[in-house]
Design a protein around this motif. Sequence first.
Motif, mmCIF file in Angstrom:
data_model
loop_
_atom_site.group_PDB
_atom_site.id
_atom_site.type_symbol
_atom_site.label_atom_id
_atom_site.label_comp_id
_atom_site.label_asym_id
_atom_site.label_seq_id
_atom_site.Cartn_x
_atom_site.Cartn_y
_atom_site.Cartn_z
ATOM 1 N N ILE A 95 1.557 2.480 4.647
ATOM 2 C CA ILE A 95 2.991 2.212 4.521
ATOM 3 C C ILE A 95 3.635 3.137 3.491
ATOM 4 C CG2 ILE A 95 4.725 0.488 3.914
ATOM 5 C CD1 ILE A 95 2.650 -1.649 4.825
ATOM 6 N N LEU A 96 2.957 3.360 2.367
ATOM 7 C CA LEU A 96 3.480 4.293 1.375
ATOM 8 C C LEU A 96 3.604 5.694 1.952
ATOM 9 C CD1 LEU A 96 1.659 3.252 -1.939
ATOM 10 C CD2 LEU A 96 4.106 3.074 -1.422
ATOM 11 N N GLY A 97 2.630 6.067 2.787
ATOM 12 C CA GLY A 97 2.696 7.372 3.428
ATOM 13 C C GLY A 97 3.872 7.482 4.379
ATOM 14 N N ASP A 98 4.219 6.382 5.055
ATOM 15 C CA ASP A 98 5.378 6.384 5.945
ATOM 16 C C ASP A 98 6.678 6.492 5.155
ATOM 17 O OD1 ASP A 98 3.842 6.202 8.216
ATOM 18 O OD2 ASP A 98 3.923 4.013 8.311
ATOM 19 N N LEU A 99 6.701 5.865 3.981
ATOM 20 C CA LEU A 99 7.913 5.901 3.160
ATOM 21 C C LEU A 99 8.075 7.231 2.432
ATOM 22 C CD1 LEU A 99 7.923 2.312 1.593
ATOM 23 C CD2 LEU A 99 9.702 3.290 3.049
ATOM 24 N N PHE A 100 6.944 7.820 2.045
ATOM 25 C CA PHE A 100 6.980 9.068 1.266
ATOM 26 C C PHE A 100 6.100 10.110 1.954
ATOM 27 C CE2 PHE A 100 7.402 5.444 -1.655
ATOM 28 C CZ PHE A 100 8.659 5.710 -2.186
ATOM 29 N N PRO A 101 6.681 10.880 2.877
ATOM 30 C CA PRO A 101 5.907 11.862 3.645
ATOM 31 C C PRO A 101 5.120 12.839 2.775
ATOM 32 C CG PRO A 101 8.099 11.594 4.587
ATOM 33 C CD PRO A 101 8.087 10.835 3.302
ATOM 34 N N ARG A 102 5.669 13.200 1.622
ATOM 35 C CA ARG A 102 4.941 14.129 0.742
ATOM 36 C C ARG A 102 3.649 13.499 0.244
ATOM 37 N NH1 ARG A 102 9.546 16.989 -3.153
ATOM 38 N NH2 ARG A 102 10.727 18.020 -1.467
ATOM 39 N N LEU A 103 3.694 12.237 -0.057
ATOM 40 C CA LEU A 103 2.486 11.528 -0.481
ATOM 41 C C LEU A 103 1.472 11.484 0.646
ATOM 42 C CD1 LEU A 103 0.945 9.779 -2.533
ATOM 43 C CD2 LEU A 103 2.175 7.792 -1.613
ATOM 44 N N ASP A 104 1.969 11.269 1.864
ATOM 45 C CA ASP A 104 1.068 11.227 3.016
ATOM 46 C C ASP A 104 0.421 12.584 3.252
ATOM 47 O OD1 ASP A 104 -0.061 9.871 5.345
ATOM 48 O OD2 ASP A 104 1.248 11.159 6.528
ATOM 49 N N SER A 105 1.177 13.642 3.003
ATOM 50 C CA SER A 105 0.621 14.991 3.176
ATOM 51 C C SER A 105 -0.416 15.302 2.101
ATOM 52 C CB SER A 105 1.746 16.034 3.119
ATOM 53 O OG SER A 105 2.675 15.827 4.158
ATOM 54 N N ALA A 106 -0.179 14.792 0.896
ATOM 55 C CA ALA A 106 -1.074 15.087 -0.214
ATOM 56 C C ALA A 106 -2.333 14.223 -0.174
ATOM 57 C CB ALA A 106 -0.352 14.887 -1.543
ATOM 58 N N ALA A 107 -2.189 12.966 0.214
ATOM 59 C CA ALA A 107 -3.342 12.050 0.194
ATOM 60 C C ALA A 107 -3.271 11.082 1.371
ATOM 61 C CB ALA A 107 -3.388 11.283 -1.122
ATOM 62 N N PRO A 108 -3.468 11.603 2.580
ATOM 63 C CA PRO A 108 -3.423 10.702 3.743
ATOM 64 C C PRO A 108 -4.643 9.794 3.788
ATOM 65 C CG PRO A 108 -4.143 12.882 4.406
ATOM 66 C CD PRO A 108 -3.776 12.988 2.957
ATOM 67 N N LEU A 109 -4.464 8.630 4.377
ATOM 68 C CA LEU A 109 -5.602 7.736 4.564
ATOM 69 C C LEU A 109 -6.523 8.345 5.610
ATOM 70 C CD1 LEU A 109 -6.727 4.891 3.770
ATOM 71 C CD2 LEU A 109 -5.659 4.051 5.870
ATOM 72 N N PRO A 110 -7.828 8.485 5.312
ATOM 73 C CA PRO A 110 -8.756 9.045 6.294
ATOM 74 C C PRO A 110 -8.667 8.311 7.629
ATOM 75 C CG PRO A 110 -9.832 8.825 4.174
ATOM 76 C CD PRO A 110 -8.497 8.154 4.040
ATOM 77 N N GLU A 111 -8.742 9.047 8.713
ATOM 78 C CA GLU A 111 -8.561 8.462 10.041
ATOM 79 C C GLU A 111 -9.498 7.287 10.319
ATOM 80 O OE1 GLU A 111 -8.442 9.859 14.738
ATOM 81 O OE2 GLU A 111 -8.389 11.359 13.132
ATOM 82 N N PRO A 112 -10.795 7.363 9.939
ATOM 83 C CA PRO A 112 -11.658 6.201 10.193
ATOM 84 C C PRO A 112 -11.152 4.930 9.520
ATOM 85 C CG PRO A 112 -12.986 8.123 9.661
ATOM 86 C CD PRO A 112 -11.567 8.493 9.378
ATOM 87 N N LEU A 113 -10.561 5.082 8.313
ATOM 88 C CA LEU A 113 -10.050 3.913 7.608
ATOM 89 C C LEU A 113 -8.792 3.366 8.270
ATOM 90 C CD1 LEU A 113 -10.586 4.762 3.830
ATOM 91 C CD2 LEU A 113 -12.052 3.478 5.401
ATOM 92 N N GLU A 114 -8.027 4.240 8.946
ATOM 93 C CA GLU A 114 -6.855 3.763 9.663
ATOM 94 C C GLU A 114 -7.259 2.814 10.781
ATOM 95 O OE1 GLU A 114 -4.024 6.552 11.039
ATOM 96 O OE2 GLU A 114 -3.894 7.648 9.145
ATOM 97 N N MET A 115 -8.446 3.034 11.341
ATOM 98 C CA MET A 115 -8.943 2.165 12.393
ATOM 99 C C MET A 115 -9.644 0.939 11.818
ATOM 100 S SD MET A 115 -10.482 5.073 14.976
ATOM 101 C CE MET A 115 -11.030 3.817 16.143
ATOM 102 N N VAL A 116 -10.417 1.132 10.755
ATOM 103 C CA VAL A 116 -11.205 0.048 10.178
ATOM 104 C C VAL A 116 -10.332 -0.919 9.376
ATOM 105 C CG1 VAL A 116 -13.040 -0.495 8.524
ATOM 106 C CG2 VAL A 116 -13.320 1.407 10.121
ATOM 107 N N GLY A 117 -9.312 -0.399 8.687
ATOM 108 C CA GLY A 117 -8.487 -1.221 7.816
ATOM 109 C C GLY A 117 -7.890 -2.442 8.493
ATOM 110 N N PRO A 118 -7.158 -2.277 9.618
ATOM 111 C CA PRO A 118 -6.583 -3.457 10.277
ATOM 112 C C PRO A 118 -7.645 -4.449 10.743
ATOM 113 C CG PRO A 118 -5.516 -1.455 11.046
ATOM 114 C CD PRO A 118 -6.685 -1.022 10.215
ATOM 115 N N LEU A 119 -8.762 -3.944 11.245
ATOM 116 C CA LEU A 119 -9.835 -4.840 11.692
ATOM 117 C C LEU A 119 -10.424 -5.613 10.509
ATOM 118 C CD1 LEU A 119 -11.691 -2.555 14.272
ATOM 119 C CD2 LEU A 119 -10.153 -4.465 14.749
ATOM 120 N N ALA A 120 -10.574 -4.928 9.365
ATOM 121 C CA ALA A 120 -11.105 -5.586 8.179
ATOM 122 C C ALA A 120 -10.170 -6.702 7.718
ATOM 123 C CB ALA A 120 -11.304 -4.562 7.058
ATOM 124 N N PHE A 121 -8.879 -6.408 7.699
ATOM 125 C CA PHE A 121 -7.897 -7.415 7.302
ATOM 126 C C PHE A 121 -7.967 -8.638 8.211
ATOM 127 C CE2 PHE A 121 -3.535 -8.997 8.146
ATOM 128 C CZ PHE A 121 -3.317 -9.641 6.942
#
Length: 201
Positions: A95-121
Motif C-alpha cells: 500500500i505504501l508503494g501504491d501511495l509513494f511510487p518512488r518508494l516502490d521503485s526504491a524498495a518494492p516488495l519481492p514478488e514471492p512475498l506479494e503472493m505469500v503475504g495475502p495467503l499468510a494474512f
Amino acid sequence: MTSKLVGLRGPVLIAPLMLVLYGLLRLVDGLDGEHGPGLAWNLGHTLFFIGFALFGVVTLRLRQLVPATTLRRRLVANTAAAVGLFGVVCFLWVILGDLFPRLDSAAPLPEPLEMVGPLAFQLGWLTLLVMPAAATPRLLPAWSPLLVLVGFLLFAANLDLLPIGALLLMAGLAPVARGSGPPSATAPQGACLPEQNPSSR
C-alpha cells in the motif's frame, strides 16, 4: 486483562469499515476505466493503509481469544498470530508503494512475498478464528470464521466486490468485538464467560 480487551474492541469493527470505504473509493476511481493517482486513489489507499494497520491490532485481539490451555494450543495460536502479522506487514508495504511510487521503485516488495503475504494474512486469521469457535465452551459462533472466509473468497474473486467482502468481515468479527476473552488456563472446565453488559458495548 479486561481493560486491554475493551481497548481493542474499536479496531475490530473500524478496520473492516476502512476496507469498505476503500472499496467504494476504488469503484469511484475506476469510473473512467482506469485506476490511478488522483483524489479517490490517494484517499482510498490512505484508508486502506489505516485499515490494515488496525488489522494488525485485530490480530492481537484474535490471539487473546484463543484459550491457552495447552502448550500445543499456545504454539499453534502464536504461530498463527505471527503469520497473520507477517501478512499485514506485506499488505502495508504494498500500500505504501501504491501511495509513494518512488518508494516502490526504491524498495518494492519481492514478488514471492506479494503472493505469500495475502495467503499468510488469511491463513493466520482463519486459524485464530476457528480455534475459539471450536473450543469448549465455544467462544465464537461457528458462522464467525465462515463469514470471514466468504469475505476473503470475494476479495480473491473480484476486487470490485471489496465493499461486500469487507461487510462480511465486519459481520464475522462482530462477536469478537463483543467477546470478553478466553477463560484462564487455571479456570475449571465448563466455566462460563461472564455476560456482557449491553451498556458497555
